[in-house]
Each structure stands twice: as C-alpha cells, then as structure tokens.
Design a protein around this motif. Sequence first.
Motif, PDB file in Angstrom:
ATOM      1  N   LYS A   6       0.836  -1.202   0.000  1.00 24.47           N
ATOM      2  CA  LYS A   6       0.000   0.000   0.000  1.00 24.47           C
ATOM      3  C   LYS A   6       0.863   1.241   0.000  1.00 24.47           C
ATOM      4  CE  LYS A   6      -4.053  -2.027   2.224  1.00 24.47           C
ATOM      5  NZ  LYS A   6      -4.940  -2.020   3.402  1.00 24.47           N
ATOM      6  N   SER A   7       1.964   1.188   0.723  1.00 24.21           N
ATOM      7  CA  SER A   7       2.890   2.319   0.758  1.00 24.21           C
ATOM      8  C   SER A   7       3.480   2.570  -0.610  1.00 24.21           C
ATOM      9  CB  SER A   7       4.007   2.042   1.767  1.00 24.21           C
ATOM     10  OG  SER A   7       4.956   3.079   1.748  1.00 24.21           O
ATOM     11  N   ASN A   8       3.874   1.493  -1.312  1.00 26.91           N
ATOM     12  CA  ASN A   8       4.428   1.632  -2.664  1.00 26.91           C
ATOM     13  C   ASN A   8       3.409   2.225  -3.610  1.00 26.91           C
ATOM     14  OD1 ASN A   8       6.844   0.556  -1.869  1.00 26.91           O
ATOM     15  ND2 ASN A   8       6.352  -1.547  -2.497  1.00 26.91           N
ATOM     16  N   ASP A   9       2.133   1.840  -3.435  1.00 27.95           N
ATOM     17  CA  ASP A   9       1.069   2.353  -4.303  1.00 27.95           C
ATOM     18  C   ASP A   9       0.903   3.854  -4.102  1.00 27.95           C
ATOM     19  OD1 ASP A   9      -1.149   1.939  -6.165  1.00 27.95           O
ATOM     20  OD2 ASP A   9      -2.418   2.462  -4.456  1.00 27.95           O
ATOM     21  N   LEU A  10       0.972   4.299  -2.840  1.00 23.20           N
ATOM     22  CA  LEU A  10       0.837   5.721  -2.561  1.00 23.20           C
ATOM     23  C   LEU A  10       1.998   6.507  -3.142  1.00 23.20           C
ATOM     24  CD1 LEU A  10      -0.382   5.601   1.165  1.00 23.20           C
ATOM     25  CD2 LEU A  10      -1.729   6.233  -0.846  1.00 23.20           C
ATOM     26  N   VAL A  11       3.205   5.944  -3.060  1.00 26.94           N
ATOM     27  CA  VAL A  11       4.377   6.598  -3.641  1.00 26.94           C
ATOM     28  C   VAL A  11       4.218   6.711  -5.147  1.00 26.94           C
ATOM     29  CG1 VAL A  11       6.832   6.361  -4.067  1.00 26.94           C
ATOM     30  CG2 VAL A  11       5.930   5.898  -1.793  1.00 26.94           C
ATOM     31  N   SER A  12       3.717   5.643  -5.773  1.00 27.52           N
ATOM     32  CA  SER A  12       3.517   5.647  -7.217  1.00 27.52           C
ATOM     33  C   SER A  12       2.552   6.740  -7.628  1.00 27.52           C
ATOM     34  CB  SER A  12       2.982   4.283  -7.669  1.00 27.52           C
ATOM     35  OG  SER A  12       2.636   4.310  -9.028  1.00 27.52           O
ATOM     36  N   LYS A  13       1.456   6.888  -6.865  1.00 32.04           N
ATOM     37  CA  LYS A  13       0.472   7.923  -7.182  1.00 32.04           C
ATOM     38  C   LYS A  13       1.064   9.311  -7.002  1.00 32.04           C
ATOM     39  CE  LYS A  13      -3.751   5.326  -6.263  1.00 32.04           C
ATOM     40  NZ  LYS A  13      -5.025   5.259  -5.511  1.00 32.04           N
ATOM     41  N   ALA A  14       1.854   9.482  -5.957  1.00 25.93           N
ATOM     42  CA  ALA A  14       2.462  10.787  -5.714  1.00 25.93           C
ATOM     43  C   ALA A  14       3.451  11.141  -6.821  1.00 25.93           C
ATOM     44  CB  ALA A  14       3.166  10.781  -4.356  1.00 25.93           C
ATOM     45  N   ASN A  15       4.216  10.146  -7.259  1.00 20.66           N
ATOM     46  CA  ASN A  15       5.222  10.381  -8.290  1.00 20.66           C
ATOM     47  C   ASN A  15       4.604  10.668  -9.648  1.00 20.66           C
ATOM     48  OD1 ASN A  15       7.256  10.019  -6.459  1.00 20.66           O
ATOM     49  ND2 ASN A  15       7.640   7.876  -6.986  1.00 20.66           N
ATOM     50  N   SER A  16       3.377  10.241  -9.876  1.00 20.02           N
ATOM     51  CA  SER A  16       2.755  10.471 -11.182  1.00 20.02           C
ATOM     52  C   SER A  16       2.503  11.948 -11.424  1.00 20.02           C
ATOM     53  CB  SER A  16       1.429   9.707 -11.281  1.00 20.02           C
ATOM     54  OG  SER A  16       0.422  10.324 -10.490  1.00 20.02           O
ATOM     55  N   GLY A  17       2.353  12.732 -10.342  1.00 26.05           N
ATOM     56  CA  GLY A  17       2.115  14.165 -10.487  1.00 26.05           C
ATOM     57  C   GLY A  17       0.670  14.523 -10.729  1.00 26.05           C
ATOM     58  N   LEU A  18      -0.208  13.528 -10.832  1.00 29.50           N
ATOM     59  CA  LEU A  18      -1.627  13.770 -11.064  1.00 29.50           C
ATOM     60  C   LEU A  18      -2.345  14.010  -9.740  1.00 29.50           C
ATOM     61  CD1 LEU A  18      -2.236  10.898 -13.654  1.00 29.50           C
ATOM     62  CD2 LEU A  18      -1.946  13.334 -14.171  1.00 29.50           C
ATOM     63  N   ARG A  19      -3.495  14.653  -9.821  1.00 32.73           N
ATOM     64  CA  ARG A  19      -4.313  14.838  -8.624  1.00 32.73           C
ATOM     65  C   ARG A  19      -4.877  13.477  -8.211  1.00 32.73           C
ATOM     66  NH1 ARG A  19      -6.058  19.693  -7.187  1.00 32.73           N
ATOM     67  NH2 ARG A  19      -5.856  20.438  -9.319  1.00 32.73           N
ATOM     68  N   THR A  20      -4.695  13.064  -6.993  1.00 29.56           N
ATOM     69  CA  THR A  20      -5.061  11.708  -6.598  1.00 29.56           C
ATOM     70  C   THR A  20      -6.442  11.639  -5.943  1.00 29.56           C
ATOM     71  OG1 THR A  20      -3.947  11.960  -4.463  1.00 29.56           O
ATOM     72  CG2 THR A  20      -2.663  11.041  -6.262  1.00 29.56           C
ATOM     73  N   GLU A  21      -7.171  10.571  -6.292  1.00 24.99           N
ATOM     74  CA  GLU A  21      -8.452  10.214  -5.686  1.00 24.99           C
ATOM     75  C   GLU A  21      -9.388  11.416  -5.548  1.00 24.99           C
ATOM     76  OE1 GLU A  21      -7.942   7.893  -2.165  1.00 24.99           O
ATOM     77  OE2 GLU A  21      -6.380   6.647  -3.044  1.00 24.99           O
ATOM     78  N   CYS A  22      -9.634  12.079  -6.658  1.00 27.69           N
ATOM     79  CA  CYS A  22     -10.483  13.281  -6.630  1.00 27.69           C
ATOM     80  C   CYS A  22     -11.771  13.114  -7.422  1.00 27.69           C
ATOM     81  CB  CYS A  22      -9.715  14.485  -7.175  1.00 27.69           C
ATOM     82  SG  CYS A  22      -9.204  14.319  -8.906  1.00 27.69           S
ATOM     83  N   LEU A  23     -11.902  12.010  -8.185  1.00 30.63           N
ATOM     84  CA  LEU A  23     -13.062  11.832  -9.053  1.00 30.63           C
ATOM     85  C   LEU A  23     -14.023  10.786  -8.492  1.00 30.63           C
ATOM     86  CD1 LEU A  23     -11.304  11.781 -12.550  1.00 30.63           C
ATOM     87  CD2 LEU A  23     -12.389  13.723 -11.407  1.00 30.63           C
ATOM     88  N   SER A  24     -15.293  11.148  -8.403  1.00 25.65           N
ATOM     89  CA  SER A  24     -16.327  10.221  -7.952  1.00 25.65           C
ATOM     90  C   SER A  24     -16.667   9.238  -9.059  1.00 25.65           C
ATOM     91  CB  SER A  24     -17.582  10.998  -7.558  1.00 25.65           C
ATOM     92  OG  SER A  24     -18.143  11.628  -8.709  1.00 25.65           O
ATOM     93  N   PHE A  25     -17.525   8.275  -8.744  1.00 24.80           N
ATOM     94  CA  PHE A  25     -17.927   7.292  -9.743  1.00 24.80           C
ATOM     95  C   PHE A  25     -18.573   7.964 -10.953  1.00 24.80           C
ATOM     96  CE2 PHE A  25     -21.549   4.813 -11.426  1.00 24.80           C
ATOM     97  CZ  PHE A  25     -20.835   3.834 -12.100  1.00 24.80           C
ATOM     98  N   THR A  26     -19.464   8.925 -10.722  1.00 27.60           N
ATOM     99  CA  THR A  26     -20.143   9.585 -11.844  1.00 27.60           C
ATOM    100  C   THR A  26     -19.160  10.339 -12.724  1.00 27.60           C
ATOM    101  OG1 THR A  26     -20.645  11.484 -10.403  1.00 27.60           O
ATOM    102  CG2 THR A  26     -22.349   9.803 -10.646  1.00 27.60           C
ATOM    103  N   GLU A  27     -18.116  10.897 -12.120  1.00 31.33           N
ATOM    104  CA  GLU A  27     -17.112  11.615 -12.899  1.00 31.33           C
ATOM    105  C   GLU A  27     -16.203  10.653 -13.654  1.00 31.33           C
ATOM    106  OE1 GLU A  27     -16.759  15.536  -9.969  1.00 31.33           O
ATOM    107  OE2 GLU A  27     -15.630  13.700  -9.550  1.00 31.33           O
ATOM    108  N   VAL A  28     -15.948   9.489 -13.065  1.00 32.03           N
ATOM    109  CA  VAL A  28     -15.138   8.484 -13.744  1.00 32.03           C
ATOM    110  C   VAL A  28     -15.885   7.907 -14.943  1.00 32.03           C
ATOM    111  CG1 VAL A  28     -14.076   6.203 -13.513  1.00 32.03           C
ATOM    112  CG2 VAL A  28     -13.815   7.874 -11.689  1.00 32.03           C
ATOM    113  N   ILE A  29     -17.149   7.565 -14.758  1.00 32.26           N
ATOM    114  CA  ILE A  29     -17.916   6.992 -15.864  1.00 32.26           C
ATOM    115  C   ILE A  29     -18.157   8.031 -16.951  1.00 32.26           C
ATOM    116  CG2 ILE A  29     -20.268   7.491 -15.036  1.00 32.26           C
ATOM    117  CD1 ILE A  29     -21.045   4.676 -15.947  1.00 32.26           C
ATOM    118  N   ALA A  30     -18.140   9.312 -16.577  1.00 30.03           N
ATOM    119  CA  ALA A  30     -18.293  10.375 -17.575  1.00 30.03           C
ATOM    120  C   ALA A  30     -17.174  10.311 -18.609  1.00 30.03           C
ATOM    121  CB  ALA A  30     -18.300  11.737 -16.894  1.00 30.03           C
TER     122      ALA A  30
END
Length: 474
Positions: A6-30
């Motif tokens: 889980k720690s490695n996954d969080l590091v990977s998300k941080a390193n991507s430079g993208l905004r993390t975990e900000c989109l709801s299901f409706t926004e993802v399916i959009a």
Amino acid sequence: MEKQSKSNDLVSKANSGLRTECLSFTEVIAQSIANIAPSATPAFTIPLVFALSGNGSWLTYVFATIAIALVGHHINQFAKRSSSPGALYTYVGEGLGGRAGFISGWALILGYVLTGTATLAAFSSFLNTIGEYFGITIPSVLAIIIGIILAWFVVSRDVKISAKLMLVLEGISLTLIFILGAIVVVQSGFKLDMTQLSLEGVSFDSLRLGLVLAFFSFVGFESATSLGHEAKNPLKNIPKSVITSAVFVGFIFVLFSYIEVLGFIGSETSLGETAAPLSYLADKTGFGFMGFIISIGATVSFWSCTVACITASARVILTMSQDNIISSTLGKTHSKHKTPYVSINLLAIVSLVIPVILSLCGIDTMEIFSWLGTIATLGFLFSYAMIVISAPVYLAKINQLKKSNMILSAITMAILLIPIIGSVYPLPAYPFNIFPFIFLAWIVIGGIWYEFSNATQSSLSKELDKDAVVNIRN
C-alpha cells in the motif's frame, strides 16, 4: 507485505504528479461515456451501419454490445486488482510483459488520437449544420481550430471540471434524443416492426460488415481506466464504469438502431442515404425544432469525445514517459492543475494538424471522420485483442485462473476476429484498402522504438510482472 504494497502504491500515485483520488464514480464513468460519444452514433453512425446491415442493424449492435461487454470483463480482471493511468498499456504489460504492453499502448494511443481528430472533424461538420439555420458558413479549418482550442483549455485545467462538463453535456443531448425516439414510437402506434425482427433481407455477410462499423461506436469505452490515480476507490469505481458504460450505451445503440429504421418506414429518403437522420425524423414527426437542438447536442458530443480522447491518451503517454520508454519531458505535470500538460499540448497540436491538412487538401470533413475513424478502430481492436490474450496469462501468474476464464477468452477472441478480419478481407476499395497498412506501419515503428529505447526497458517486463503479484496482495 500488505502495508509495504500500500505504501508503494501511494508513492507511485504521488510520483505520477496527477491529482489523486479526486473523481467520484459519476465523474469516472463520464470519461468513458464521453469517449464513446453516444449521442453521435444515432446522429451519424447508425445510418452507415444500416447501409450495410439493413434490417439487421439492431442485431449488429446486440452482437457488438456483447463483444464489448466481454472485452470489458477481461479489462476488469486487471482493473479490480490494480490501478494506473497507463490503462491497457499497463494491464497488458502485467500479463504479457513490457514489450507486449508497450505495443498495445502504442496502438491504443493511435486509436485515441485518431478518434479525437475524427470527432473534431465531425464537430466542424455539425457546427456548420447549426450555422445553416442562421445562414452562416464557418470554414472547416476555422471550426477545427475553435474546437481544439476549447478542448485544450478544458483538458489542461482541473480533471474534475472536464469530467463534470462532459457528463452534463452528454446527459442533455441524450435526453433530447430519447424524447425524439419516444415521439417516433408513439406516432408509429407502438407496433412492432416485423421486417426488422424477422431480419428480412439480412445475411451473415451484411451483419459481419455492419459489425466493423458498430465497433467504432464503442471504441474508448475503457478510457476510465486511464484515471487510475485520479479516481476515488479506483479498484471498485473503474471496473464498474467500464462495464456500466458498455452496457448502457449498448442499450441505447440497439434501441435507436431499431427506432431510426422504424421512423424511416414509408419515407422517400433511405436511412442509409441521409447524413442527418435525427433532423429528418424531427421534421417528419412535426417537431422540426428538435432537429436544431439535437444537432447542437451531436456537435457537443463530438467535441466531448475529443476532450475525452486527449484526456485518456495524455495519461497513457505520461505513464510511458515515467517508465522511461519515451521522452521524460512528456511525463511532466502542471504544478497547479496536476494535469500532464506537456502531453496534452503535443496531442492538441497533432489533433489540430491532421484534420487541418486533410481539410486544406479538399477532403470533406465527414470523409476525414470516416478515414481516421477506420484506422482508429484498428488500433482499439488490436489493444482489445491483446487484453483478451493477456487476462488469462495474468490470472495464471497470480494463481487465480479458472477454466471459465479460458473459455470466455476464446469466445471473445472469436468475436473480435469478425471485425478484425472484416477490416482487411475482402480488401475494401481505395483509400480504405491502405489503412490496414498504415496501422501496420505504426506498429512496426512502435516495435523499433521500443527496442532502441532506454536500457532500463530490459527490466520493465520483470517489474510489470512483479507489480501484477504485488497488486493482488493489496
């Protein structure tokens, strides 16, 4: 091990430079729904399918929906276990290794880019359809420039803004189309059209040929997978978005292929010969004003598809860059907006240059749509075939392979081979006969690029295989 993963996954998300975990299901399916552009199919693609499949158009879309749902099932073998903005590029790599993953992603990028440019050309055409109501003619090049500038601006900003905007615009457009469809059914007296249900005049070849075009209606349905770092609860919301979008739009396509054929019964104009079927039906039913409103909806739908294509392909390119396969410059993200702005800028330029050059050469915008869309479909079909092959291999690696997985993989590949073979045999007339070779050249270029990419690629396959095991333990 679980905490470390889980720690490695969080590091990977941080390193991507993208905004993390900000989109709801409706926004993802959009994202997936906008990439499919469901409003555009009743407005343009269904007449093309009818020209080939006739009264079997609805059945063609039934087959296409089943096939796409099966592909979605294979995609979700990965999506419910791991998340990444690399989408199918990462997934195929987890199953078949880095080389296969890159080639799949390379084909996927071509599919996204050419779909985005194709829908930009269609946007130009439909924008002029609206202009005709006011006696205004907008030069195609100018319309394309307007479309890409607006798309670039939206995609470059907060991903939440583009997701919400696409969902609202597509929702309004679909609502109007459903209202028109209901009017057609009411005026027909709610009678079943037995010529369609009995498949009068339909042959296997007509269904096969129509299936190639029907697949283009769905391409990009998996693009929610590119939001792997930006989606909330991605292992749940992304798989649900993939399947829901496929089944939802499939229902719309089956329903409206039936309704449009029904609405053209007794008309002097054939459905397969009209460029604006919904406007024609609006006039025929006495609700001509709806034709104008629906034309606006179709225009917006095509534009939203361009936005979705740039959004998805920019994230795949971002991931490839951060995997050291392509230039590290393309892996940069905006410090404020948290978007892959360098990749977006490049894609916007490419999406502008291609249709502008073709338009300046005197090629009609809807021909541009057809040409680029055909090549794009080959890219998607290739990536879908790769994911279907990769899924059982991946499941075997993590000791979760069942006989049912292998059977479904074989069935899905058999269905995918129908449009794949149908695209090249019998070889279509010029210029469509050269499109498979253009696609093949793209794949060869990608293979050469991979072999001469950074030396770190020699370990990429092992890293992806390792990630496949680590992610399942999360």
